[in-house]
Design an enzyme around this catalytic site. Structure first.
Site, PDB file in Angstrom:
ATOM      1  N   ARG A 164       0.866  -5.000  -4.932  1.00 52.33           N
ATOM      2  CA  ARG A 164       0.894  -6.830  -4.204  1.00 52.33           C
ATOM      3  C   ARG A 164       1.526  -7.406  -4.681  1.00 52.33           C
ATOM      4  O   ARG A 164       0.975  -8.205  -5.658  1.00 52.33           O
ATOM      5  CB  ARG A 164       0.118  -6.765  -3.151  1.00 52.33           C
ATOM      6  CG  ARG A 164       0.125  -5.296  -1.798  1.00 52.33           C
ATOM      7  CD  ARG A 164      -1.270  -5.516  -1.314  1.00 52.33           C
ATOM      8  NE  ARG A 164      -0.830  -4.548  -0.298  1.00 52.33           N
ATOM      9  CZ  ARG A 164      -1.951  -3.666  -0.442  1.00 52.33           C
ATOM     10  NH1 ARG A 164      -2.929  -3.516  -0.674  1.00 52.33           N
ATOM     11  NH2 ARG A 164      -1.686  -2.498   0.653  1.00 52.33           N
ATOM     12  N   GLY A 216       1.207  -1.493  -0.146  1.00 51.67           N
ATOM     13  CA  GLY A 216       0.011  -0.556  -0.700  1.00 51.67           C
ATOM     14  C   GLY A 216       1.119   1.469  -0.219  1.00 51.67           C
ATOM     15  O   GLY A 216       1.682   1.082   0.801  1.00 51.67           O
TER      16      GLY A 216
HETATM   17  O1  F6P Z   1      -1.562  -0.472   4.852  1.00 54.29           O
HETATM   18  C1  F6P Z   1      -2.091   0.228   4.383  1.00 54.29           C
HETATM   19  C2  F6P Z   1      -3.661   0.139   4.421  1.00 54.29           C
HETATM   20  O2  F6P Z   1      -4.100   1.128   4.203  1.00 54.29           O
HETATM   21  C3  F6P Z   1      -4.490  -0.509   5.508  1.00 54.29           C
HETATM   22  O3  F6P Z   1      -4.903   0.701   7.017  1.00 54.29           O
HETATM   23  C4  F6P Z   1      -5.636  -0.848   4.557  1.00 54.29           C
HETATM   24  O4  F6P Z   1      -6.262  -1.886   5.306  1.00 54.29           O
HETATM   25  C5  F6P Z   1      -5.265  -1.789   3.348  1.00 54.29           C
HETATM   26  O5  F6P Z   1      -4.177  -0.987   3.034  1.00 54.29           O
HETATM   27  C6  F6P Z   1      -5.638  -1.380   2.180  1.00 54.29           C
HETATM   28  O6  F6P Z   1      -5.376  -2.313   1.230  1.00 54.29           O
HETATM   29  P1  F6P Z   1      -6.051  -1.547  -0.223  1.00 54.29           P
HETATM   30  O7  F6P Z   1      -5.201  -0.156  -0.583  1.00 54.29           O
HETATM   31  O8  F6P Z   1      -5.140  -2.979  -1.047  1.00 54.29           O
HETATM   32  O9  F6P Z   1      -7.359  -1.767  -0.292  1.00 54.29           O
END
Ligand code: F6P
Length: 319
Positions: free
Chosen positions: A72, A11
């Site tokens: 990711r 992220g």
């Molecule tokens: O790890 C950072 C984060 O923003 C978390 O706080 C949250 O749960 C997750 O990533 C959200 O992931 P994505 O951007 O894949 O929805």
């Protein structure tokens, strides 16, 4: 070491660009070439690399997101994927890598080190869920974003005499909720490290209302549950009209605060210095005012503890 690679992974977080800038400029100042890897480990596997120079990182210190983009990578979790990545590292003559990201990205960095590519991690995540460091890059900006949202929501909450649940990110870590809740004067802060005591939250709301309080802000960390369901339960139990706001990815964007820019600049530069000293398998952090480095394996094994003092203080002050 003549060529250093840099990538952002997982992220994104505000301040990643400031960290990239520090890596590139410190490395060039010390006589190295820098290769930027696009889209994290996925980009490494698929050869999405380009040489960076002083101008590549001009005018980015104040920008949110990451100019290198991020991903990711499932493929990098496989031996096959890592083999492909290693081939690319060799072809580009990369002698050391700086990985900017959270715990998953650090695990990837550890794998790279095991393959013989010296790697240093820089903590870039809004979650502040890495126990070895006081702060991660992006946390301060995210907290400030939430505090601003609290102020806006409080205005309308007061006008209507409502309770408002504000759900914030952080995965299993309650730091964003705790810090923003304290800074924003929230009535209740609900975090995974403590759990939810619904009756206590309701008692506080009713007592506040009886004292003439016109608004109530409840900060809910996403690791505990959903704001909409909690809002419905609270309304049912207290009879107080309740609304829910999920701040979501607003917390991940925006111009980084000065704190995050300074932290990112120091950490990015330190990562390069460590590589040039011949170090590897380390992650950079901050303890007090000091920039530190810790073995990746050790850093990932330390369990994050609740900051009880801050939690209790927030509870006392929100009476
Ligand atoms: O790890 C950072 C984060 O923003 C978390 O706080 C949250 O749960 C997750 O990533 C959200 O992931 P994505 O951007 O894949 O929805």
């Amino acid at each position: 070491m003549k060529t250093i690679g840099v990538l952002t992974s997982g992220g994104d977080s505000p301040g990643m660009n400031a960290a990239i800038r520090a890596v590139v400029r410190n490395a060039i100042a010390k006589g190295c070439r820098v290769i930027g890897v696009k889209r994290g480990y996925d980009g490494l596997i698929h050869g999405q690399l380009e040489e960076m120079n002083l101008s590549s990182v001009a005018d980015i210190i104040h920008r949110g997101g990451t100019i290198l983009r991020t991903a990711r990578s499932e493929e990098f979790r496989t031996e096959e994927g890592r083999k492909k990545a290693l081939n690319v590292v060799k072809v580009f003559g990369i002698g050391g890598m700086v990985v900017i990201g959270g715990d998953g990205s650090f695990r990837g960095g550890q794998e790279l080190s095991k393959l013989g590519v010296p790697t240093i991690g820089v903590p870039g995540t809004i979650d502040n869920d890495l126990a070895y460091t006081d702060y991660t890059i992006g946390f301060d900006t995210a907290v400030n974003t939430v505090v601003e949202a609290i102020s806006r929501i409080r205005d309308t909450s007061t006008s209507h005499g409502r309770a408002n649940i504000i759900e914030v990110m952080g995965r299993h870590c309650g730091d964003i909720a705790l810090h923003a809740g304290l800074a924003g004067g929230a009535e209740s802060i609900i975090i995974p490290e403590v759990g939810l005591d619904i009756d206590q939250v309701c008692r506080k709301l009713i007592k506040g209302k009886n004292r003439g309080k016109l608004h109530s802000i409840i900060l809910l960390a996403e690791g505990v549950g959903g704001a909409i369901e909690l809002g419905a339960t609270i309304e049912e139990k207290t009879g107080i009209e309740t609304r829910a706001t999920i701040l979501g990815h607003t917390q991940r964007g925006g111009s980084p605060t000065a704190f995050d820019r300074v932290l990112a600049s120091k950490m990015g530069a330190k990562a390069v210095d460590l590589l040039l000293e011949g170090k590897q398998s380390l992650v950079v952090g901050v303890k007090g005012n000091e920039i530190i480095s810790v073995d990746i394996e050790k850093a990932l094994s330390i369990e994050k503890q609740l900051d009880k003092e801050t939690y209790q203080l927030a509870d006392i002050l929100s009476m």
